[in-house]
Design a protein around this motif. Structure first.
Motif, PDB file in Angstrom:
ATOM      1  N   TYR A 293     -10.282  -7.798  -6.695  1.00 16.29           N
ATOM      2  CA  TYR A 293     -10.318  -6.742  -5.683  1.00 16.29           C
ATOM      3  C   TYR A 293     -11.769  -6.364  -5.436  1.00 16.29           C
ATOM      4  CZ  TYR A 293      -5.350  -5.580  -5.318  1.00 16.29           C
ATOM      5  OH  TYR A 293      -4.005  -5.621  -5.048  1.00 16.29           O
ATOM      6  N   ASN A 294     -12.083  -6.023  -4.183  1.00 17.75           N
ATOM      7  CA  ASN A 294     -13.360  -5.374  -3.919  1.00 17.75           C
ATOM      8  C   ASN A 294     -13.104  -3.874  -3.830  1.00 17.75           C
ATOM      9  OD1 ASN A 294     -12.722  -4.576  -1.147  1.00 17.75           O
ATOM     10  ND2 ASN A 294     -13.001  -6.728  -0.587  1.00 17.75           N
TER      11      ASN A 294
ATOM     12  N   GLU B 236      -7.912   1.082  -0.778  1.00 15.51           N
ATOM     13  CA  GLU B 236      -6.903   1.075   0.275  1.00 15.51           C
ATOM     14  C   GLU B 236      -5.497   0.904  -0.290  1.00 15.51           C
ATOM     15  OE1 GLU B 236      -5.742  -1.270   4.431  1.00 15.51           O
ATOM     16  OE2 GLU B 236      -7.371  -2.010   3.157  1.00 15.51           O
ATOM     17  N   VAL B 237      -5.323  -0.059  -1.209  1.00 17.16           N
ATOM     18  CA  VAL B 237      -3.985  -0.334  -1.732  1.00 17.16           C
ATOM     19  C   VAL B 237      -3.502   0.796  -2.636  1.00 17.16           C
ATOM     20  CG1 VAL B 237      -4.590  -1.582  -3.847  1.00 17.16           C
ATOM     21  CG2 VAL B 237      -2.547  -2.229  -2.579  1.00 17.16           C
TER      22      VAL B 237
ATOM     23  N   ASP C 124     -13.361  -1.537  -1.546  1.00 15.00           N
ATOM     24  CA  ASP C 124     -12.627  -1.026  -0.375  1.00 15.00           C
ATOM     25  C   ASP C 124     -11.151  -1.406  -0.418  1.00 15.00           C
ATOM     26  OD1 ASP C 124     -14.869   0.193   0.669  1.00 15.00           O
ATOM     27  OD2 ASP C 124     -15.403  -1.505   1.967  1.00 15.00           O
ATOM     28  N   SER C 125     -10.844  -2.654  -0.764  1.00 15.90           N
ATOM     29  CA  SER C 125      -9.442  -3.093  -0.781  1.00 15.90           C
ATOM     30  C   SER C 125      -8.670  -2.409  -1.902  1.00 15.90           C
ATOM     31  CB  SER C 125      -9.349  -4.610  -0.924  1.00 15.90           C
ATOM     32  OG  SER C 125      -9.935  -5.051  -2.138  1.00 15.90           O
TER      33      SER C 125
ATOM     34  N   ARG D  90       0.857  -1.180   0.000  1.00 17.94           N
ATOM     35  CA  ARG D  90       0.000   0.000   0.000  1.00 17.94           C
ATOM     36  C   ARG D  90       0.896   1.233   0.000  1.00 17.94           C
ATOM     37  NH1 ARG D  90      -2.063   3.652   3.707  1.00 17.94           N
ATOM     38  NH2 ARG D  90      -4.193   4.363   3.320  1.00 17.94           N
TER      39      ARG D  90
END
Length: 317
Positions: free
Chosen positions: A165-166, A172-173, A168-169, A17
């Motif tokens: 990936y969803n 985030e990354v 949110d993830s 991240r």
């Protein structure tokens, strides 16, 4: 397609991240390329005791900057990487606090010279041991930092053929906060379009498509995630290049495990003489490295020899 220079980048980096600009990322790519070249040519005794001088010719800078903003962008990148903190914890309890870049000088018409801190060299060296294959031509040409990330993921998951990936993830990354619709339009579709263009132009050998997973109330539900499918060229040139990369990787890997002069190296290569076995073992070795399982194994030669015997028919004598 012309033969492209490649470099190695750890999966830990491709999955990390962070929020770098496109130009900052190019400097990091080039540093990894330089360290990989040094490793291939043989590391001098004082390599880790001095800074690494990276020189980027004007001609190379132009290739990645069609709008002629390199003076401004690379200056900002050097300043930013000089100020960004890199914290490295050593296994023995020691630590390193440093900037990635000590400084840089741009000479108009000639190029950019950047000094990479000696404190990050051991870290960069370690990154060359666990890697995915990236084309330097591609990552240096991509104009969007999101395209860079998606290209890294496509390379990382090339053998699997897909990744997920969803919302949110993914946010985030990528260190961004966007509504799902804007995330799809300004991130995913931008990266997809740029990689598709480079694929069609013969610069890159892969691109991705994606599908949505939806659920919940309302018409069609909301987006729960995306499945990204990786597409690669099927031409003989690309296949032959992949074969060569597998052979080089396997020989380097086995040389590090058994030693370049060990008779076990020749025996192992004989057991892996078919392309199918070389490819399978390359994927197995990459998985052992990227998962960290090999690092946790005390007797690495014995462990790898056991795999070769059980799965690839290495003579137990």
């Amino acid at each position: 397609m012309t033969q492209l220079e490649t470099f190695k980048q750890t999966n830990a980096i491709t999955g990390a991240r962070y929020d770098y600009t496109t130009t900052e990322k190019r400097l990091i790519y080039l540093s990894l390329i330089e360290v990989m070249k040094t490793v291939q040519n043989g590391i001098a005794d004082d390599f880790f005791k001095r800074e690494l001088i990276l020189f980027i010719p004007e001609s190379q800078l132009k290739k990645s900057d069609e709008h002629d903003h390199r003076y401004r962008d690379y200056r900002k990148a050097v300043v930013s990487l000089r100020k960004k903190d890199f914290s490295i914890d050593a296994p023995d309890g020691g630590w390193i606090e440093t900037g990635f870049v000590n400084g840089g000088q741009y000479i108009k018409g000639k190029g950019l010279e950047v000094s990479i801190s000696k404190y990050v060299l051991p870290y960069l060296y370690e990154l060359t041991k666990r890697f995915t294959v990236l084309d330097a031509t591609v990552v240096m040409t991509l104009t969007s930092k999101f395209s860079q990330r998606f290209y890294e993921w496509c390379c990382q998951w090339r053998s699997v053929g897909r990744f997920e990936y969803n919302p949110d993830s993914l946010k985030e990354v990528l260190c961004i906060k966007l509504p799902v619709g804007q995330l799809k339009r300004d991130v995913i579709e931008v990266a997809q379009a740029e990689l598709m263009d480079m694929y069609e132009e013969g610069i890159s050998d892969l691109y991705f498509t994606y599908s949505e997973e939806r659920g919940g109330r309302g018409r069609g539900g909301s987006v729960k995630g995306w499945v990204f499918k990786i597409h690669t060229k099927k031409k003989e040139v690309a296949q032959e290049r992949a074969k060569n990369e597998d052979v080089v990787f396997v020989m380097r890997f086995l040389g590090q495990i058994f030693g370049k002069d060990s008779p076990l190296l020749d025996q192992a290569l004989e057991a892996l003489k078919t392309h199918e076995n070389v490819k399978l073992f390359a994927e197995r070795a990459d998985e052992l490295q990227t998962s960290g399982k090999l690092d946790q194994t005390k007797n690495k030669p014995g462990y790898i020899r056991s795999i070769l015997q059980k799965e690839f028919g290495l003579d137990k004598k």
